[in-house]
Design a protein around this motif. Structure first.
Motif, PDB file in Angstrom:
ATOM      1  N   CYS A   2      -5.198   6.400 -13.085  1.00 10.19           N
ATOM      2  CA  CYS A   2      -5.822   4.918 -13.343  1.00 10.19           C
ATOM      3  C   CYS A   2      -5.261   3.985 -12.278  1.00 10.19           C
ATOM      4  O   CYS A   2      -4.131   3.837 -11.820  1.00 10.19           O
TER       5      CYS A   2
ATOM      6  N   SER B 144      -3.975   1.256 -13.380  1.00 15.45           N
ATOM      7  CA  SER B 144      -2.710   0.896 -13.831  1.00 15.45           C
ATOM      8  C   SER B 144      -1.389   1.637 -13.611  1.00 15.45           C
ATOM      9  O   SER B 144      -0.451   1.169 -13.174  1.00 15.45           O
TER      10      SER B 144
ATOM     11  N   HIS C 283      -1.605   8.331 -19.007  1.00 15.50           N
ATOM     12  CA  HIS C 283      -2.210   8.069 -20.526  1.00 15.50           C
ATOM     13  C   HIS C 283      -3.768   8.729 -20.430  1.00 15.50           C
ATOM     14  O   HIS C 283      -4.449   8.212 -21.336  1.00 15.50           O
ATOM     15  N   GLU C 284      -4.191   9.141 -19.339  1.00 14.40           N
ATOM     16  CA  GLU C 284      -5.600   9.990 -19.602  1.00 14.40           C
ATOM     17  C   GLU C 284      -5.613  11.361 -19.616  1.00 14.40           C
ATOM     18  O   GLU C 284      -5.726  11.984 -18.287  1.00 14.40           O
TER      19      GLU C 284
ATOM     20  N   GLU D 201     -10.469   8.328 -22.217  1.00 11.00           N
ATOM     21  CA  GLU D 201      -9.735   7.116 -22.169  1.00 11.00           C
ATOM     22  C   GLU D 201     -10.482   5.872 -21.367  1.00 11.00           C
ATOM     23  O   GLU D 201     -10.803   4.991 -21.950  1.00 11.00           O
TER      24      GLU D 201
HETATM   25 ZN   LIG Z   1      -6.294   4.247 -17.556  1.00  7.67          ZN
END
Ligand SMILES: [Zn+2]
Ligand SMILES: [Zn+2]
Length: 339
Positions: free
Chosen positions: A37, A39, A59-60, A144
């Motif tokens: 991502c 981020s 986180h994905e 996500e």
């Molecule tokens: Zn993300």
């Protein structure tokens, strides 16, 4: 098992660690896919303001349950899942309003606490969502970011019958435009200066894909939407020029949403928002219902996902994957790690 750790910016270490212990409310996920991502790239560059090293990124994710704690009711070994990566306190003011996405103690997996870049990932069962059979693991890893888009459309009050302009055709802008399209918008316009991203937006059947270095926002809006203009403008670009032009072009009584992560303070003519009675929305992450809506839209075939994933890399080549994104920034949309 393999766990990929970032001790500092630009550096990954491959650690062999024991399988995590699974407590009674937890599950163990055999990881299949992990999206990278914007981020994550900020963390990689050491530019993320709200985290500290060392960190295990990710986180994905999507994967299959291989162990289920004794107290877990609704999930079983073999279930294919994705993870809503937020931990929150439940007690603070926003949590008490149901806005745990802005919890004062919000802890995001892969940003503030251990994320999913390991062969197996242990998490609380309350963070899981089942993937229906028609969703691939690649699509599971996109749920996500798609949830950021479903959350944005929900928070601006929905877009049924509305004319929607999206600024920025990166992964989030693309998905916001696609979700708007799938959520009953009358018409959708997306703008970017990157021709590759506009081509992908066209492949995703976003109705109007316009190069803003050739056609300014004001002209694009009047050409696509006529004199009534846009009912909703969503900024997914996050630079001075886009937000300034959004404030300039916003129709009287319309809605303006900030989804992008602005990396520096910007100037905007706030008096225009005041005089035109434009409603401004800040959009931060999502709630569980936004994950459910994202899964529903993908399962119905309403979101193009293949076009978004430009590259796959095996998890052991994570360094190459990040380097590749840095070297090909203009050409890359979503890079997904495989396990
Ligand atoms: Zn993300
Ligand atoms: Zn809280």
């Amino acid at each position: 098992m393999l766990e990929v750790m970032m001790p500092e910016a630009f550096t990954f270490t491959m650690n062999e660690v024991p399988l995590p212990e699974v407590k009674e409310n937890e599950v163990l996920i055999d990881m299949e896919r992990l999206g990278i991502c914007g981020s994550d790239m900020q963390i990689y560059h050491g530019k993320h303001k709200f985290m500290s090293f060392p960190i295990v990124l990710g986180h994905e994710g999507s994967g299959t349950l291989t162990q289920v704690g004794d107290a877990v009711k609704n999930f079983a070994v073999g279930d294919r899942v994705t993870v809503q990566p937020q931990n929150f306190c439940g007690d603070c003011y926003p949590c008490r309003q149901g806005l745990y996405n802005v919890c004062e103690k919000l802890s995001v997996m892969g940003v503030h606490e251990t994320g999913m870049s390991s062969d197996y990932f242990v998490t609380d069962a309350s963070k899981l969502l089942k993937l229906p059979a028609e969703l691939s693991f690649d699509q599971g890893a996109l749920i996500e970011p798609i949830s950021v888009a479903t959350a944005a459309i929900r928070k601006v009050g929905g877009v049924a019958g509305a004319k929607v302009a999206v600024l920025g055709a990166g992964p989030i802008g693309n998905l916001v435009a696609q979700v708007a399209n799938a959520s009953g918008a009358a018409d959708v316009l997306i703008l970017d200066i990157n021709p590759k991203r506009l081509t992908i937006a066209e492949q995703c059947q976003i109705p109007h894909c316009i190069n803003s270095s050739e056609t300014p926002l004001e002209i694009a809006i009047s050409e696509c939407f006529g004199t009534d203009g846009a009912d909703v403008i969503l900024d997914c670009a996050g630079v001075q020029q886009t937000i300034s032009s959004a404030v300039q072009c916003a129709q009287r009584g319309s809605r303006l949403a900030v989804i992008a992560n602005f990396k520096a303070p910007v100037e905007m003519e706030l008096v225009l928002l005041q005089r035109k009675e434009v409603t401004l929305y800040g959009i931060m992450m999502y709630l569980r219902q936004d994950f459910e809506e994202a899964i529903r839209l993908v399962a119905q075939g309403n979101i193009h996902t293949k076009e978004l994933i430009t590259n796959h890399f095996p998890i052991r080549q994570i360094q190459e994957a990040y380097q590749y994104i840095d070297d090909h920034f203009a050409d890359v949309m979503k890079v997904v790690l495989t396990f």
